[in-house]
Design a protein around this motif. Sequence first.
Motif, short mmCIF file in Angstrom:
data_model
loop_
_atom_site.label_atom_id
_atom_site.label_comp_id
_atom_site.label_asym_id
_atom_site.label_seq_id
_atom_site.Cartn_x
_atom_site.Cartn_y
_atom_site.Cartn_z
N THR A 10 -0.04 3.98 6.43
CA THR A 10 0.11 5.57 6.24
C THR A 10 1.89 5.85 6.92
O THR A 10 2.40 6.79 6.06
CB THR A 10 -0.63 5.91 7.46
N LEU B 98 -4.54 6.14 -0.33
CA LEU B 98 -4.75 5.33 0.96
C LEU B 98 -6.34 5.28 1.39
O LEU B 98 -6.60 4.38 1.88
CB LEU B 98 -4.04 6.08 1.94
N VAL B 99 -6.97 6.28 1.20
CA VAL B 99 -8.61 6.34 1.90
C VAL B 99 -9.40 5.41 0.96
O VAL B 99 -9.87 4.35 1.55
CB VAL B 99 -8.99 7.44 1.54
N LEU B 100 -9.12 5.22 -0.28
CA LEU B 100 -9.67 4.02 -1.17
C LEU B 100 -9.36 2.87 -0.52
O LEU B 100 -10.21 1.89 -0.57
CB LEU B 100 -9.27 4.52 -2.76
N ALA C 251 -3.18 10.57 -0.63
CA ALA C 251 -3.86 10.26 0.49
C ALA C 251 -5.35 9.74 0.15
O ALA C 251 -5.82 8.78 0.66
CB ALA C 251 -4.22 11.78 1.12
N GLY C 252 -5.57 10.13 -1.07
CA GLY C 252 -6.98 9.62 -1.71
C GLY C 252 -6.69 7.99 -1.86
O GLY C 252 -7.79 7.19 -1.77
N TYR D 282 -3.29 -0.59 8.74
CA TYR D 282 -3.52 0.74 8.17
C TYR D 282 -2.65 1.83 8.63
O TYR D 282 -2.20 2.64 7.89
CB TYR D 282 -5.06 1.09 8.42
N TRP E 182 0.68 -1.24 -0.16
CA TRP E 182 0.06 0.04 0.09
C TRP E 182 0.87 1.41 -0.09
O TRP E 182 0.59 2.20 -0.52
CB TRP E 182 -1.02 0.03 1.08
N ALA F 23 1.01 4.08 -2.76
CA ALA F 23 0.59 5.71 -2.55
C ALA F 23 1.83 6.40 -3.09
O ALA F 23 1.76 7.60 -3.44
CB ALA F 23 0.48 5.73 -1.07
N TRP G 266 -2.44 15.10 -2.20
CA TRP G 266 -3.97 14.59 -2.20
C TRP G 266 -4.12 13.18 -3.02
O TRP G 266 -5.01 12.34 -2.47
CB TRP G 266 -4.59 15.80 -2.88
N VAL H 77 -8.11 1.63 2.10
CA VAL H 77 -8.72 1.30 3.65
C VAL H 77 -10.28 1.14 3.43
O VAL H 77 -10.85 0.17 4.05
CB VAL H 77 -8.37 2.61 4.54
N SER H 78 -10.79 1.84 2.60
CA SER H 78 -12.45 1.75 2.52
C SER H 78 -12.72 0.44 2.00
O SER H 78 -13.49 -0.27 2.53
CB SER H 78 -13.02 2.87 1.70
#
Length: 425
Positions: free
Chosen positions: A372, A397-399, A394-395, A368, A21, A25, A391, A401-402
């Motif tokens: 990060t 990583l958010v994707l 970060a996007g 997670y 991950w 990123a 950005w 994780v979700s």
Amino acid sequence: MELVFDLRRNWLILTCKALTWALLAVTVFNIASFAQSTDTAINRSFSAEAETNMYQLVDRLADPEDFYEFRQSRTNLEQLGAFYDELNEADEFDLLSVFDQPVPVRDFRGNETFDAGYGTEGSVGGPYTDEVGRRVQDVKAVQLNQKAFDFYRLAVSEGTPPDWGDVDYSDGAVPVLLGSSYAGVYEVGDVIDGNFYTLPMRMQVTGILEEEASLYYQGEMNFYLDHHLLIPYPPSAEQFAAQDQVFYGILYFAMVNADIAVPRGLSTDQVLGELAEASDHSGFEHYAVANLPDYLLQFSLVKSIIQDNLALVQGIGVLLCLGVLVASGFANAQLLRRRQAKALAFWRLGYSRGAIRRMLLLTALVQYAAATAGTAVGLSLLPQASPAGLWSAAGVLVLLVSVDAAHESHLLRRLIDHTSGRMDT
């Protein structure tokens, strides 16, 4: 304790997921940074307005005697000025008037990198004493009209552009812009004493250009202006006093020797027709036109290379994202098989489904956090800084994780439901 046990048992899978991950990123950060810099390059040097056919307008008074003789007549110069005005006001194309005439500056504050000879085949002249005993230095300078300034999307990082409508040489004063390397040498509001085509000139600095500002000049795709002084041309060929005829005789020829940016829909015959009409109206006939296909060819090739590479890199990024999601799914399935016995034991001990789910998801939170942290370390080692890249990373990583949290929750629910069914039977 159960968290520690789960981490010890599955640390290899969890570490591989976190590292994968983090690498993704960081890769996305680089792709976004490349895309941002590419867009900047295209917007600066290859704008939509630049997708034109470019012609070069030159005078035909190459012989020094003919040139001198022409300039002795005020009528000739007025015709030349009228010819420029006709072309500058044309709606069919843009007259891009640019010339790089060095300017002697009194008590110049800069170093040799601003000298007219620096970086050229000539030598650096350095400071010298002029005929009236003043210490001066010839510095790099470019003169241009407003259409050229707008066409090449030049912009200031400090101050403001000159008010082109108020540019007037008749009072010996003119607003000027400075290249980015002048920052710290002169400031906005400073007045520079110079000599422009034999005419003493007070040049007030109104702004400093953005870094790496450039334009197309005499076959050079990116003629950088960082070390140049920019003098705006007046909006039209103004009337001049008899004592300034020498100055305006040189100035008008510099203004007329220009590039013409023509929309692709306008044919060469139409361009020549517009020039002939301007010649008839003004009375100036000593001009010639040279097509510059190299400009359009270089433009098309370079822009195509940039955009093709960007599309390739972005495509690779999308494939990497999909690959990481698939790999994470397989890793979650492996974790499910390794946790099945423990979940069954917890169920026999009387733990609820929610309690089992929360215990196992704690491990995911550690993963997670590790991903990060790994991303932050990776980004700190990179030399470039890019808000768009941050950005994007970060996007991603958010994707991840979700999607991963939803997938693990689904697998855990299936596991607990399966375990519950076995216990019920």
